[in-house]
Design a protein around this motif. Structure first.
Motif, mmCIF file in Angstrom:
data_model
loop_
_atom_site.group_PDB
_atom_site.id
_atom_site.type_symbol
_atom_site.label_atom_id
_atom_site.label_comp_id
_atom_site.label_asym_id
_atom_site.label_seq_id
_atom_site.Cartn_x
_atom_site.Cartn_y
_atom_site.Cartn_z
ATOM 1 N N ILE A 46 0.871 -1.171 0.000
ATOM 2 C CA ILE A 46 0.000 0.000 0.000
ATOM 3 C C ILE A 46 0.911 1.225 0.000
ATOM 4 O O ILE A 46 1.901 1.267 0.721
ATOM 5 N N ASN A 47 0.578 2.228 -0.819
ATOM 6 C CA ASN A 47 1.374 3.450 -0.874
ATOM 7 C C ASN A 47 0.453 4.658 -0.812
ATOM 8 O O ASN A 47 -0.589 4.698 -1.455
ATOM 9 N N LYS A 48 0.846 5.662 -0.007
ATOM 10 C CA LYS A 48 0.116 6.919 0.064
ATOM 11 C C LYS A 48 1.104 8.077 0.070
ATOM 12 O O LYS A 48 2.154 8.003 0.719
ATOM 13 N N HIS A 49 0.737 9.141 -0.639
ATOM 14 C CA HIS A 49 1.548 10.363 -0.634
ATOM 15 C C HIS A 49 0.684 11.514 -1.122
ATOM 16 O O HIS A 49 -0.364 11.315 -1.749
ATOM 17 N N LEU A 50 1.113 12.730 -0.820
ATOM 18 C CA LEU A 50 0.387 13.913 -1.279
ATOM 19 C C LEU A 50 0.389 13.986 -2.801
ATOM 20 O O LEU A 50 1.395 13.658 -3.456
ATOM 21 N N ALA A 51 -0.723 14.441 -3.353
ATOM 22 C CA ALA A 51 -0.873 14.475 -4.809
ATOM 23 C C ALA A 51 0.104 15.426 -5.480
ATOM 24 O O ALA A 51 0.468 15.232 -6.640
ATOM 25 N N ASP A 52 0.541 16.461 -4.746
ATOM 26 C CA ASP A 52 1.381 17.469 -5.398
ATOM 27 C C ASP A 52 2.876 17.192 -5.267
ATOM 28 O O ASP A 52 3.696 18.032 -5.654
ATOM 29 N N ILE A 53 3.256 16.032 -4.723
ATOM 30 C CA ILE A 53 4.689 15.713 -4.641
ATOM 31 C C ILE A 53 5.204 15.377 -6.032
ATOM 32 O O ILE A 53 4.660 14.514 -6.719
ATOM 33 N N GLU A 54 6.241 16.062 -6.450
ATOM 34 C CA GLU A 54 6.832 15.827 -7.771
ATOM 35 C C GLU A 54 8.150 15.077 -7.685
ATOM 36 O O GLU A 54 8.562 14.426 -8.659
ATOM 37 N N ARG A 55 8.809 15.171 -6.553
ATOM 38 C CA ARG A 55 10.107 14.515 -6.402
ATOM 39 C C ARG A 55 10.123 13.763 -5.080
ATOM 40 O O ARG A 55 9.786 14.313 -4.039
ATOM 41 N N PHE A 56 10.518 12.508 -5.148
ATOM 42 C CA PHE A 56 10.570 11.678 -3.955
ATOM 43 C C PHE A 56 12.018 11.582 -3.461
ATOM 44 O O PHE A 56 12.954 11.506 -4.254
ATOM 45 N N SER A 57 12.184 11.600 -2.148
ATOM 46 C CA SER A 57 13.525 11.559 -1.578
ATOM 47 C C SER A 57 13.614 10.471 -0.527
ATOM 48 O O SER A 57 12.597 10.051 0.047
ATOM 49 N N ALA A 58 14.830 10.021 -0.260
ATOM 50 C CA ALA A 58 15.044 8.994 0.751
ATOM 51 C C ALA A 58 14.575 9.474 2.121
ATOM 52 O O ALA A 58 13.964 8.721 2.886
ATOM 53 N N GLU A 59 14.838 10.746 2.435
ATOM 54 C CA GLU A 59 14.503 11.290 3.752
ATOM 55 C C GLU A 59 13.005 11.327 4.007
ATOM 56 O O GLU A 59 12.566 11.307 5.153
ATOM 57 N N ARG A 60 12.204 11.364 2.942
ATOM 58 C CA ARG A 60 10.757 11.474 3.091
ATOM 59 C C ARG A 60 10.047 10.182 2.673
ATOM 60 O O ARG A 60 8.826 10.180 2.467
ATOM 61 N N THR A 61 10.787 9.091 2.577
ATOM 62 C CA THR A 61 10.206 7.791 2.228
ATOM 63 C C THR A 61 10.197 6.909 3.467
ATOM 64 O O THR A 61 11.204 6.791 4.155
ATOM 65 N N LEU A 62 9.059 6.298 3.746
ATOM 66 C CA LEU A 62 8.907 5.442 4.930
ATOM 67 C C LEU A 62 8.279 4.124 4.515
ATOM 68 O O LEU A 62 7.246 4.101 3.842
ATOM 69 N N VAL A 63 8.896 3.017 4.937
ATOM 70 C CA VAL A 63 8.384 1.677 4.648
ATOM 71 C C VAL A 63 8.046 1.007 5.973
ATOM 72 O O VAL A 63 8.880 0.950 6.879
ATOM 73 N N MET A 64 6.809 0.465 6.077
ATOM 74 C CA MET A 64 6.325 -0.050 7.351
ATOM 75 C C MET A 64 6.002 -1.541 7.273
ATOM 76 O O MET A 64 5.574 -2.049 6.239
#
Length: 331
Positions: A32-50
């Motif tokens: 399952i993945n969720k993120h804000l619709a307006d994110i254009e660039r993904f970064s390691a610091e803002r990625t969380l795996v549970m």
């Protein structure tokens, strides 16, 4: 399938559910993945795996929307690209063939060593998919075992580690192990589980522990995670985690060495947790000797299921605050 959150009171969230290849040809893993619709660039610091716990899958533990939002929703609203993994045998992931037979016809399925292979495959997929070299990792209960094992063996891939009500060494029996022979899987009724959930709190606090309507919402999502269950009103949960308790956690033989974890770490405990007592969480915390910095937070008036209780926002704030903060050099 991809969906967007429609509640105008919150920022728009993209939600995605998918199957990916597991570490073996016959295994598919549900993410399952969720993120804000307006994110254009993904970064390691803002990625969380549970990673979920021993009994309930990721949707059940992390993505039940109550009071307008699930834990995953809140994390996404905080700007995280948040992923939740189902190990094989759980939720939407492949179920071993033995789970279609009577539980007594097989030996315990999906130990932590198997689950960490699945989690590693999921992290590798996410890193490729988002073009990042590391992620933050969160594990709850038995899932904290998986997270700890992964972080201790793949330190370069973990930016920060969060261990929520983490399973650890115990000098006495644990509630998850009722004793007796172990079959391939357990049959778990959410309704029966409710009594144990509330029963961990003092009697005067049991009714208010779970706000009105929350348990019913959780039960509905939980039952939906195992639509193939032949047991009315119950789900199937692999027994490997209980075997782990017997062979490792109550036998003085930990599955990983916390001293091998070299990233910042947060241990989150709950005052009324009868499944992972505070002394267990504190012992684990004390052994995280190689972490550049670490934090132990105990949320008052909460149980092992703190993420679905009235004080859940305290837990959410502790997790997000830890993930948000920048490391400060010694002064």
């Amino acid at each position: 399938m991809t969906m967007t959150a429609n509640d105008s009171s919150f920022p728009r969230i993209i939600s995605d559910s998918r199957l990916i290849a597991g570490p073996e040809p016959e295994v598919q893993l549900h993410l399952i993945n969720k993120h804000l619709a307006d994110i254009e660039r993904f970064s390691a610091e803002r990625t969380l795996v549970m990673m979920h716990g021993a009994t309930f899958s990721s949707a059940s533990l992390f993505d039940v929307a109550v009071a307008g939002a699930s834990f995953m929703d809140v994390l996404a609203q905080a700007g995280y690209d948040v992923w939740a993994v189902d190990a094989r045998g759980y939720g939407g992931s492949s179920r071993p063939p033995a789970m279609s037979r009577a539980p007594e016809d097989g030996s315990p399925l999906v130990t932590a060593r198997t689950a960490v292979e699945d989690f590693s495959a999921a992290v590798d997929f996410i890193c490729r998919h988002r073009d990042v070299v590391s992620v933050n990792v969160l594990g709850m209960s038995w899932g904290a075992t998986i997270a700890g094992m992964f972080a201790s063996g793949a330190s370069a891939k973990v930016a920060k580690l969060v261990l929520v009500t983490p399973l650890w060494l115990s000098d006495r029996p644990l509630r998850i192990d009722a004793g007796g022979p172990l079959g391939a899987y357990r049959i778990v009724s959410p309704r029966a589980f409710e009594a144990a959930w509330r029963g961990a709190a003092p009697e005067h606090a049991r009714r208010e522990l779970i706000p009105d309507g929350w348990f019913e919402a959780w039960e509905k999502v939980t039952l939906a995670t195992d639509p193939g269950s032949p047991h009315d009103g119950a789900i199937r949960a692999p027994s490997g985690a209980v075997q782990d308790v017997r062979v490792h956690w109550t036998a003085g033989d930990p599955l990983y060495d916390p001293d091998d974890i070299t990233c910042p770490a947060l241990v989150l405990a709950a005052e009324w947790d009868a499944d992972v007592r505070f002394d267990m969480a504190h012992d684990l915390f004390a052994r995280l000797a190689s972490a550049p910095y670490k934090r132990l937070v105990e949320v008052g008036q909460g149980t092992h299921m703190i993420l679905m209780e009235r004080n859940r926002r305290q837990a959410f704030d502790a997790v997000i605050g830890f993930l948000d903060e920048r490391a400060h050099p010694a002064s």
